[in-house]
Design an enzyme around this catalytic site. Structure first.
Site, PDB file in Angstrom:
ATOM      1  CG  ASP A   1      -0.379  -0.145   2.525  1.00 32.17           C
ATOM      2  OD1 ASP A   1       0.857  -0.172   2.631  1.00 32.17           O
ATOM      3  OD2 ASP A   1      -1.145  -0.226   3.522  1.00 32.17           O
ATOM      4  CB  SER A   2       4.573   1.638  -0.109  1.00 32.02           C
ATOM      5  OG  SER A   2       4.748   0.481  -0.918  1.00 32.02           O
TER       6      SER A   2
ATOM      7  CG  ASP B   1       0.678  -4.166   2.120  1.00 28.11           C
ATOM      8  OD1 ASP B   1       1.053  -5.163   2.771  1.00 28.11           O
ATOM      9  OD2 ASP B   1       1.377  -3.157   1.953  1.00 28.11           O
TER      10      ASP B   1
ATOM     11  CE  LYS C   1       3.166  -6.003   4.203  1.00 28.97           C
ATOM     12  NZ  LYS C   1       2.681  -4.782   4.930  1.00 28.97           N
TER      13      LYS C   1
ATOM     14  CD  GLU D   1       7.695  -0.197   8.083  1.00 28.11           C
ATOM     15  OE1 GLU D   1       7.943   0.902   7.554  1.00 28.11           O
ATOM     16  OE2 GLU D   1       6.661  -0.854   7.845  1.00 28.11           O
TER      17      GLU D   1
END
Length: 263
Positions: free
Chosen positions: A44-45, A83, A112, A181
């Site tokens: 989703d970045s 995602d 994810k 992360e």
């Protein structure tokens, strides 16, 4: 030959380091696969690097399904993780199933989702219905407002203990991988050693089973100051393919992440 969850888990169990990059389209899917990337993360970045958003929060499920389908058309054998975007899975396990089914139908092999123990019921629900789930702990970009910014997580003893407990609970619930992360390297190492499933690190030190970076960060084309855990692999490379190959080799050889990329 298709890269499957079973083969990835076996290779990680044998000590092979796995290379992961984000990917959002068919052309890059083919390029990354040819360069030896083991897993493609449709992140989703994309909200930030493709859409110009200030965070991942505005990304929609149709956005994710569109880009997942594009990546799946370009990849012939890579393992694809997609995602679940903000608001598409937090309400209930049933909502998560409906959203995950859309991404699996688009071509994902795994979904994810972000969150610790609060996601145990959801992961168990999805796993029991044949959907592989990668759990995401540590810095949670979808919770950036609650966290007060993009900060390293697990720095205090109590926070580290909570991350350990979360990772173990998520594995027990059925998570097939755990992504960490912005976590101190020593903590990520200890968590990796306690789990039986592969871990993926981004800013989590060299001892995770796999490493992931945002493609645009790795190519040095993201505007602004890069995060500490980012390395520009285009520096000194004569092509994008060469930069990706250098990243894969650095991950598999243990040269990346180096101490300067760790917390």
């Amino acid at each position: 030959m298709k890269t499957t969850l079973t083969t990835l888990q076996q290779r990680a169990g044998q000590g092979e380091k796995l290379a992961v990059l984000t990917c959002y389209d068919a052309t890059f899917a083919t390029l990354l696969e040819t360069a030896g990337v083991d897993m493609l993360l449709v992140g989703d970045s994309l909200g930030m690097v493709l859409q110009g958003r200030g965070s991942t929060l505005p990304v929609s499920l149709p956005d994710m399904a569109y880009h997942t389908a594009a990546v799946a058309r370009g990849a012939t054998h890579s393992f694809i993780i997609a995602d679940l975007p903000f608001g598409s899975y937090q309400a209930s396990p049933a909502q998560a199933l409906q959203s995950a089914a859309a991404l699996m139908a688009a071509g994902a092999h795994c979904v994810k989702l972000e969150g610790g123990a609060v996601m145990v019921e959801t992961i168990a629900f999805l796993s029991a219905r044949g959907i592989p789930v990668c759990a995401h702990i540590g810095l949670l970009p979808q919770s950036v407002n609650a966290l007060g910014g993009y900060k390293v997580q697990g720095k205090t003893d109590s926070a580290a203990q909570q991350l350990r407990a979360d990772a173990q609970a998520l594995e027990q619930a059925g998570a097939c991988m755990v992504l960490m992360e912005a976590v101190p390297a020593a903590l990520a190492k200890s968590i990796t050693e306690t789990l039986h499933v592969p871990t993926i690190g981004i800013g989590a030190g060299p001892d995770c089973s796999a490493q992931v970076l945002v493609l645009h960060d790795m190519l040095g084309i993201t505007p602004g100051k890069p995060a500490r855990f980012v390395k520009n692999f285009m520096a000194g490379a004569d092509s994008i393919q060469a930069a990706v190959s250098a990243y894969v080799q650095a991950v598999k050889g243990g040269q990346f992440p180096a101490p300067e990329h760790c917390f």
